[in-house]
Design a protein around this motif. Structure first.
Motif, PDB file in Angstrom:
ATOM      1  N   VAL A   5      43.582  53.104  54.180  1.00 47.90           N
ATOM      2  CA  VAL A   5      44.518  51.765  53.918  1.00 47.90           C
ATOM      3  C   VAL A   5      44.159  51.120  52.840  1.00 47.90           C
ATOM      4  O   VAL A   5      45.129  50.898  51.789  1.00 47.90           O
ATOM      5  N   HIS A   6      43.112  50.527  52.540  1.00 45.88           N
ATOM      6  CA  HIS A   6      42.752  49.752  51.473  1.00 45.88           C
ATOM      7  C   HIS A   6      42.720  50.203  50.219  1.00 45.88           C
ATOM      8  O   HIS A   6      43.672  49.839  49.142  1.00 45.88           O
ATOM      9  N   HIS A   7      42.077  51.444  50.047  1.00 44.71           N
ATOM     10  CA  HIS A   7      42.396  52.059  48.462  1.00 44.71           C
ATOM     11  C   HIS A   7      43.664  52.423  48.259  1.00 44.71           C
ATOM     12  O   HIS A   7      44.215  52.966  47.176  1.00 44.71           O
ATOM     13  N   THR A   8      44.286  53.164  49.444  1.00 44.68           N
ATOM     14  CA  THR A   8      45.516  53.792  49.120  1.00 44.68           C
ATOM     15  C   THR A   8      46.565  52.553  48.976  1.00 44.68           C
ATOM     16  O   THR A   8      47.471  52.761  48.144  1.00 44.68           O
ATOM     17  N   ASN A   9      46.374  51.683  49.504  1.00 49.29           N
ATOM     18  CA  ASN A   9      47.258  50.382  49.070  1.00 49.29           C
ATOM     19  C   ASN A   9      47.284  49.791  47.530  1.00 49.29           C
ATOM     20  O   ASN A   9      47.982  49.431  46.992  1.00 49.29           O
ATOM     21  N   GLU A  10      45.919  49.750  47.123  1.00 49.56           N
ATOM     22  CA  GLU A  10      45.302  49.412  45.999  1.00 49.56           C
ATOM     23  C   GLU A  10      46.246  50.226  44.926  1.00 49.56           C
ATOM     24  O   GLU A  10      46.643  49.763  44.078  1.00 49.56           O
TER      25      GLU A  10
END
Length: 464
Positions: A246-251
């Motif tokens: 989630v977090h790094h994929t969205n970044e």
């Protein structure tokens, strides 16, 4: 020697070459400061510290940025639920700003206890609101956003390669497995860039924006901060494995959509610390252990945990148990005694690090930070036939990576075995709140000629 690092983006070890010769831009996702960090969190920071030390050991100049998330991280990773900072403020009857400062300082103390090098730049999400707003405006101008009743969202269907880091099957993703569904989202994977303050509610942390009063989403913060401080040096981005999906994929999605450029060349992730039995340690599960409670308050040197982390490769799950703590404590004590013996034998004679053993150590750490193999080289060095002065110089050289304060082991003699046994028994007694036995053991240690002091940093035993 070439440094090889495992890149989550490509799922393979790659030769590391920075964007700028001899300079490395390193971004490590920092804590959300609504509670204490647990030792599972700290395992990730230990892996990142080894990475930084290995880069320095290889002669690179490192610009290290770590963020402090003091707003915007909701209880659901997919932008539902309450703000963790606001929850922390209600829990403790303080302002969100006070909560953020208190737990930021607690986190920094944990890093100091573990000999984790400070980042070159600390950056707070609340100090970069303007940069985050500008980044969202860029995404809006390029057609990647849409509005709902609760905020401004990124449309993941418009970004090709959304799953290139996570390698998830989008068709198999089901929103709502962990949090309440948001019917206004176009796609299950869409995420908030800006959240509106609830109608009629005055949040403690909120700002005016072109879209209305509110606060930034969790993911936009790291993109804005890393771009601000490392533009042109986006070499390595780190975090725990829980950030991949989630977090790094969205970044990556929002950053590359905004800039049309690759967002960091290397992505590195540390595996979880599990409680004995294989259960992940997490604040949400209520099973988290702090550094203070697990080590310091029990009179155990927190560097025991640093030493313990070296026994398992950072990409493999690590298990925490009383047995593992005891094994690490014994291992670190043994290592210190070995170095102390070498130090005495070396005396004041100058020595230079042995090239063969330093090369073996460098080969180990340059193979994707293989600390278990590196620690085996340390033992091989200590048991070798090298002159004591050369052996000592070699150990002190590689301690630049280990960070175990080997240069200081001569400041105190090793305690006698009988005193050590009574200390361990007293730690156990205090843990079990057997105060009578604790007092008895203190007196027995004193009778052996040693003074016991109980401080905020744990139990201290010294020769008067």
């Amino acid at each position: 020697m070439t440094l090889y690092l495992f890149n989550t983006l490509t799922r393979q070890k790659e030769a590391f070459n920075p964007i700028r010769k001899e300079e490395v831009g390193l971004y490590t996702c920092g804590p959300t400061v609504y509670n204490f960090a647990h030792i599972g969190n700290l395992r990730t920071y230990l892996f990142e510290d080894i990475l930084k030390r290995v880069l320095l050991y290889n002669g690179y100049k490192v610009e290290h940025v770590m963020n402090i998330t003091d707003v915007g991280h909701l209880t659901g990773d997919r932008d539902m639920g309450n703000d963790k900072m606001e929850n922390g403020a209600r829990r403790e009857g303080k302002s969100a700003w006070e909560i953020a400062e208190f737990y930021t300082q607690a986190f920094k103390r944990d890093l100091k206890h573990l000999n984790i090098l400070d980042p070159d730049i600390w950056c707070k999400a609340t100090d970069t609101i303007a940069e985050q707003i500008r980044l969202i405006q860029t995404l809006e101008e390029k057609g990647f956003t849409y509005g709902t009743s609760d905020g401004i969202y990124f449309d993941t269907s418009k970004f090709d390669g959304y799953t290139k880091l996570s390698h998830q099957n989008l068709d198999a993703l089901q929103e709502g497995a962990r949090v309440e569904k948001n019917p206004e989202k176009r796609n299950a994977t869409d995420f908030a860039l800006w959240k509106f303050s609830p109608s009629g509610v005055k949040r403690q942390m909120e700002w005016a924006s072109p879209w209305g009063v509110g606060f930034p989403g969790w993911h936009i913060e790291c993109s804005a901060m890393s771009m601000k401080h490392l533009q042109g040096r986006l070499d390595i981005h780190c975090g725990g494995t829980d950030h991949i999906d989630v977090h790094h994929t969205n970044e990556i999605a929002q950053s590359e959509a905004a800039t049309d450029e690759r967002f960091f060349n290397f992505w590195m992730h540390g595996a979880f610390l599990n409680i004995s039995g294989g259960k992940k340690m997490a604040k949400s599960a209520g099973n988290f252990l702090t550094l203070d409670a697990t080590f310091i308050d029990r009179g155990i040197d927190p560097l025991v945990y640093r030493f313990a982390a070296f026994q398992t490769h950072y990409r493999k799950p690590m298990e925490h148990s009383e047995a593992s703590v005891q094994a690490a404590q014994n291992g670190l004590t043994h290592l210190k005694n070995q170095v102390r013996t070498v130090m005495k034998a070396a005396g004041s004679r100058p020595g230079k690090p042995d090239e063969t053993y330093t090369a073996k150590f460098r080969n180990a750490v340059n193979d994707d930070l293989n600390m278990p193999r590196a620690m085996a080289v340390v033992q091989e060095t200590l048991k070798s036939d090298l002159e004591s002065s050369i052996k000592l110089a070699t150990i002190l050289n590689v301690d630049r990576v280990m960070g175990l304060d080997m240069a200081d082991v001569d400041q105190a003699e090793a305690l006698p075995a009988e005193v050590q046994r009574k200390m361990e028994a007293r730690i156990k007694a205090r843990r079990e709140k057997d105060w009578a036995l604790s007092d008895q053991l203190r007196d027995e240690i004193a009778a052996l000629g040693y003074q016991v002091q109980d401080t905020k940093d744990g139990m201290s035993v010294t020769k008067p």
